[in-house]
Each structure stands twice: as structure tokens, then as C-alpha cells.
Design an enzyme around this catalytic site. Structure first.
Site, PDB file in Angstrom:
ATOM      1  N   ASP A  51     -83.562 -43.704 -69.044  1.00 13.59           N
ATOM      2  CA  ASP A  51     -83.206 -42.412 -69.275  1.00 13.59           C
ATOM      3  C   ASP A  51     -83.808 -41.415 -69.101  1.00 13.59           C
ATOM      4  O   ASP A  51     -85.045 -41.409 -69.944  1.00 13.59           O
ATOM      5  CB  ASP A  51     -82.006 -42.710 -70.319  1.00 13.59           C
ATOM      6  CG  ASP A  51     -81.245 -41.053 -69.776  1.00 13.59           C
ATOM      7  OD1 ASP A  51     -80.957 -41.138 -68.884  1.00 13.59           O
ATOM      8  OD2 ASP A  51     -81.038 -40.367 -71.194  1.00 13.59           O
ATOM      9  N   GLU A  96     -84.687 -43.438 -63.869  1.00 13.67           N
ATOM     10  CA  GLU A  96     -84.010 -42.020 -63.988  1.00 13.67           C
ATOM     11  C   GLU A  96     -84.792 -40.871 -64.042  1.00 13.67           C
ATOM     12  O   GLU A  96     -85.258 -40.663 -64.526  1.00 13.67           O
ATOM     13  CB  GLU A  96     -83.010 -41.934 -64.778  1.00 13.67           C
ATOM     14  CG  GLU A  96     -81.876 -40.890 -64.330  1.00 13.67           C
ATOM     15  CD  GLU A  96     -81.406 -39.757 -65.507  1.00 13.67           C
ATOM     16  OE1 GLU A  96     -80.710 -38.247 -64.960  1.00 13.67           O
ATOM     17  OE2 GLU A  96     -82.423 -39.670 -65.823  1.00 13.67           O
TER      18      GLU A  96
END
Length: 618
Positions: A299, A352
């Protein structure tokens, strides 16, 4: 006491940032029946004690400083299920209480305590020995385990219940992978799991570590691979967590301009500090080794790469080269991917990453970061912006659809329509579409038809397959009740059919990384909002996608395409999917003009907001 369980671990490796198995040393470990050893890293403490909370009250045990001068341990009599925490005494005479950073389970809902527990036992685990090829179909169903489905009293489904219901659903719908939003323990449900306090604990809200392992095993037994979201960029400031763990910055960077993510209210990890790198490397390895997951989606990679991320202009200190890159974080990312791939070659490592940082999926030896895939955030933002426009005005934004092919083959991409796109007044996928009720459904079907034909692997967040009108709500399940209504049930049928069609047709996935697998046929017809392109597999078998994003039917539309016979193999306007069912013809011929053998074309009638797939059969 010397560490005996794994001779490969040394405190020297831990301190220099190369120990990826620190969880086997730190935390709580069973030595014999009811005999446990506890170890913790707290270099700035003047004294550390262990507090055990049993049925008859609290017991406190002094911990001994190890030879490195920074770690502490004690061996005591305890039991599975006992709660514990560390008491840190600082040199300025403060006493702070901390949960175990290496705990395998947290005490939910209190969470200030860790819980002595046993790790899962599995005989089914097989190490990911072989590197996964890029020419396979990857179609990911992104799930928040706490809000996929709720009980009648709005309580959570347990891991065991999810193993029965979610696994069956994902398999029946034809997905190849499932991706869990963070399952690592977190205190605030409004963070969706992205503010982590337990980097070695699966959330106790839904059951035990063994229950979670059973869920992963259930997916594997049904041929579905499991990816988890993992959050190494930052952590929350709960006073019992990693925050200033031994009385001052320890896991976080101590420098004022690199300590916090002000927009998130969290602390940044101190990348480059050996013990912090070892902590995070160990967390990643732990989930592969203990739970047999197949991949990690890292993330907020952009927030790690740049020193000035989420900071005012000039409110950062440049690196030694004079630019804004966080060199320590970049080195950590490379170390992470190297460490994981060394042990689990088939692991799927995804970033990401929302910027144009080069070579995110490039090989480390070539200057890349070493990820397998990168989320294509640019494609997502452009396409959803386009789809929000009234079809009458879409001609002004034609390049939002075509621009992605300028860079599509620079990285190995996943095309995401993720949870972030259906919250905070952005609207659900179907509700982003303009127009009346029927047109919204047609718009979503056309979008998905375009997405599945576009180069790149696929990811969609739960609820889109039901054409859920409300935004995702983390406090409730998705609206399965909508399946009582015809158009919503037909949308689910459409998504299921499209999923299986994608996996069964190599031109849609086999060559995602080069122009060998893609050819534009119609790229500049902005006035008709029409796009056409052909996808090829390695044997030159093809599927041509034709998408009418306009608000009117196009009749007698000619497309230049190689001579031959073509079958209509998928039609988003099919009545079975909720469409108008206008198209009756199933076979189309591409023929040449007289005297112009090389200029072949076919004529199509294409309903508004429709995607067609044509397969060359002769």
C-alpha cells in the site's frame, strides 16, 4: 539465553537490517508445557517488565537485558490465552504500557494487550517455488472481510463462515484471485485496516490465526490464489502501539521533516534503520510462511518513494543527491522484493503506486524496484473521469481513453477499480454513469467490456458486480438484496459471464506487456465516441473489441479490419445481461473494396453504450 530455534537468526542480522525471520526470536514463544519466553527490542528504555493479565489479576516480571544492550527477555510460566503487555520505564521516569510488536494475536476489542497463542498448523503448505509467468489470466476480486457480508444483527462473519460463503462465491463468479484489504490487526475500523498495530497478527475480530489459515486453505483448494494488502509506509499513533515505543521515536523516523504523514495523522517508518527493516521484512515473510498466501499488495508506495509526499513545497530536506527521493525507502523496497523472491519465487508482489516513477516493475539489477505488477492508477482516473461525462460531451475527453496506450507497456500493470473509487462521494461504479436508470447499467457493462479487453490484469472491488448504487459502507455488508431486482441480477450474471470469458480466451491476457498483443483499429473517432482494437495471443488468434461509448445507436458503421469471417462472441447489450437485445446477427464478413484488396472492412450496427467482442474464425 542464546537463540536456539533457528541458527540462521542472529541479533547482528537484526540490527543490520537483514533478518527476515525476527518473529521467530522476538515476541512470545513456547519453550515447553506452560513455559514461554518473551523478547522485545527497546534500546532507549531504562527498564522493561512483562505484565501478564491472568484470571486472578496482573503479574509483573522483570526482563533481563541481552548482550547487545538493546533487547530484553524473560522466561515465565504462562498459558495459551493469557493476555500480556510490556511495561517500559524511560530515563525521564515515565512508565508506558505497550502491546507486543511481534505478537501473533491481539486482545480484541481492547487491543492494548497481546494474547499468547499458537500459530496455525497446516500440512497443505507448499512453498511458492516457481516464478509465476506473466501470460496467465489474473482477475482479482478485492474484498473487505469485515463488510462483504454481515449477519442479521450486523455482526461480522467469522473466518470460518467466510470459508463457507466467500470462497464459494468467488469461485462461482469466476475470479482467479482474491485480494483482502488489510487483515493485520488494527484498532480503528474507519481506517479500513490501513492503520496497522499488529504486523504479525490477523485481526481477532473474525477468529483465530488457525481460522484465517483455514480460510486461505479453502481458497487454495478451490484453485483461487490469495493476495493481502500490506502497509509498510506508516502506522497510527495509538499510545500502546509502535508509536514512540520505548519513550522516544524508535520505529518511526526521528527527523522532524520525515516523521509524520500529516494528512493521515500517522507516523512514517524509519526506513534504513536496520531493526525497522528487519521488522518489516519479517512481517512479509511471516504471512507467506505461516499462512501460505500467494502475494502482497504494498500500500501507498508513492508515499514511501518521495520525501516531499503530502508536504508543502520546500517543507522537506532533499537527499544527499539533492532531489526528493527517499533513498532509504527505495533501498528497503528493493530489499523487500529480493527477500520475498529469494524464498517464494512464485509470490505476486504488487505496488499501489500513483506516480510516474520509472521501472516499478523493472528488475532490480536494471535499476528497477522489483515488483511483479503496478496498479495503473492513471488508467483508472482517466477512464472513470471519461465515464462520468454525459456522452454528448465525451468527444472533448477522447484522449482519456486512448492515453493509457502511450505507456501501457512500460510496466506490468493491473487495472484497478478499487475500494478508493467507491467512497467519499465519488459514487459507486454504476452510479458514476450519467443518464437514466437503464443507461447507468449499460454504461457499467460497456466500461467493464472495455476494461477486460484493455491490456493489463484486472481488479474490481466487491459490490460492483451487483450494480450497487450506494457507496461502499465499511459498517455494513454489500447489497445482496438487490439481486431480487432483474437488472441487478442480470448485472451479476454479466460479470460472471465476462469473468469466465476472460479466463478462457488467451488474446485477452496472454500478451499484456507489448504491442505484439494489441492493435488499434479505430482510435480517433471522437465524434462518435467509438473505439476499436484487436488483442492477439501468441498464436495470433485474435479478439476484436468495439466499444460505442456514445448515447446513440450507430448504424452501418464501417471498421477497417483484416479480411475474414468474424463471430460475435460477446455482446454487453445482450438481453440476458439487461441490454436491449437489438443485435441479431452473429457472423460478420470483412471484405475488400473493388480494386483495393488491402482495404478490407466490415459493417456493424452498434447500440449505444455497448461493447462487442468479435473473434476471427476464418
Amino acid at each position: 539465553m542464546e537463540y536456539e530455534k533457528n541458527e540462521a537468526f542472529t541479533l547482528e542480522q537484526f540490527h543490520n537490517g537483514t533478518a527476515d525471520n525476527a518473529y521467530e526470536f522476538f515476541g512470545c514463544h513456547k519453550l515447553s508445557q506452560n513455559n514461554f519466553v518473551f523478547r522485545v527490542w527497546a534500546p532507549h528504555a531504562s527498564k522493561v517488565s512483562l505484565s501478564i493479565n491472568k484470571n486472578n489479576g496482573e503479574s509483573v516480571y522483570a526482563m533481563t537485558r541481552l548482550n547487545d544492550g538493546e533487547c530484553y527477555e524473560t522466561v515465565i510460566n504462562a498459558h495459551i490465552g493469557d493476555k500480556y503487555r510490556y511495561i517500559i520505564e524511560t530515563f525521564d521516569n515515565r512508565k508506558i504500557y505497550k502491546a507486543d510488536p511481534y505478537a501473533f494475536r491481539a486482545d480484541y476489542p481492547e487491543q492494548r494487550f497481546s494474547v499468547i497463542c499458537e500459530l496455525p498448523v497446516s500440512t497443505e503448505y507448499l512453498p511458492l517455488k516457481e516464478e509465476q509467468p506473466k501470460d496467465i489470466p489474473i482477475n482479482i476480486y478485492e474484498v473487505n472481510l469485515l463488510s462483504w457480508k454481515r449477519r442479521a444483527d450486523n455482526g461480522f462473519l467469522t473466518y470460518a463462515e467466510l470459508a463457507d460463503e466467500l470462497v464459494k462465491y468467488v469461485k462461482d463468479m469466476g475470479y482467479t484471485h482474491v485480494e483482502f484489504m488489510p487483515v493485520t490487526e488494527f484498532p480503528y475500523e474507519g481506517s479500513w485496516g490501513y492503520q496497522v498495530t499488529g504486523y504479525f497478527s490477523v485481526t481477532s475480530r473474525l477468529g483465530s490465526p488457525q481460522d484465517f489459515k483455514n480460510l486461505v486453505d479453502a481458497f487454495h483448494s478451490n484453485g483461487i490464489k490469495v493476495i493481502i494488502d500490506w502497509v509498510p509506509a506508516h502506522f497510527p499513533k495509538d499510545d500502546w502501539g509502535l508509536y514512540e515505543f520505548d519513550g522516544q521515536p524508535l520505529y518511526e523516523c526521528p527527523l522532524w521533516d520525515n516523521m509524520e504523514h500529516s494528512g493521515w495523522g500517522t507516523r512514517k517508518f524509519d526506513f534504513g534503520r536496520g531493526e525497522v527493516d528487519s521488522f518489516l521484512l519479517s512481517s512479509a515473510r511471516f504471512f507467506f510462511e505461516t499462512y501460505a498466501i500467494d502475494g502482497i499488495r504494498v500500500d501507498a508506495v508513492a508515499s514511501m518513494l518521495y520525501l516531499d509526499y503530502d508536504r508543502a513545497q520546500d517543507d522537506f530536506t532533499p537527499n544527499e543527491l539533492g532531489d526528493n527521493r527517499n533513498l532509504s525507502a527505495i533501498n528497503f523496497i528493493k530489499k523487500l522484493n529480493t527477500s520475498v523472491k529469494k524464498r517464494f519465487k512464485g509470490a505476486v508482489m504488487t505496488a499501489e503506486e500513483s506516480t510516474a516513477y520509472a521501472k516499478v516493475t523493472g528488475k532490480i539489477c536494471d535499476g528497477g524496484l522489483g515488483f511483479d505488477y503496478k496498479w495503473n492508477m492513471g488508467w483508472m482516473n482517466d477512464v472513470l473521469f471519461y465515464c462520468r461525462q454525459d456522452p454528448y460531451f465525451r468527444n472533448h475527453h477522447h484522449n482519456k481513453i486512448t492515453f493509457s496506450l502511450v505507456y501501457s507497456f512500460e510496466e506490468n500493470y493491473i487495472l484497478p477499480l478499487s475500494h478508493d473509487e467507491v467512497v467519499h462521494v465519488k459514487g459507486s461504479i454504476v452510479n458514476k454513469m450519467p443518464g437514466e436508470y437503464q443507461n447507468k447499467f449499460a454504461g457499467e457493462r460497456a466500461l467493464l467490456g472495455f476494461m477486460y479487453a484493455h491490456p493489463g490484469k484486472k481488479l474490481n472491488f466487491m459490490g460492483y458486480e451487483l450494480a450497487q448504487f450506494k457507496e461502499w459502507d465499511y459498517t455494513a455488508g454489500i447489497d445482496f438484496c438487490l439481486l431480487e431486482y432483474e437488472l441487478h441480477a442480470k448485472m451479476q450474471h454479466f460479470v460472471k459471464t465476462l469473468n469466465f470469458f476472460y479466463s478462457e480466451n488467451k488474446p485477452l491476457y496472454e500478451i499484456d506487456d507489448s504491442w505484439d498483443g494489441f492493435e488499434w483499429l479505430v482510435v480517433d473517432d471522437k465524434y462518435n465516441n467509438l473505439f476499436a482494437f484487436t488483442r492477439y495471443d501468441k498464436n495470433k488468434e485474435s479478439i476484436t473489441a468495439v466499444i460505442n461509448f456514445s448515447g446513440v445507436d450507430l448504424t452501418g458503421y464501417k471498421i477497417k479490419i483484416p479480411k475474414g469471417k468474424y463471430a460475435l462472441v460477446f455482446n454487453t447489450d445482450d438481453k440476458a445481461f439487461g441490454g436491449s437485445g437489438q443485435i441479431k446477427n452473429k457472423i460478420y464478413l470483412s471484405t475488400a473494396k473493388k480494386g483495393k484488396v488491402k482495404e478490407c472492412s466490415m459493417t456493424l450496427d452498434i447500440p449505444k453504450l455497448t461493447c462487442l467482442y468479435l473473434k476471427k474464425i476464418k
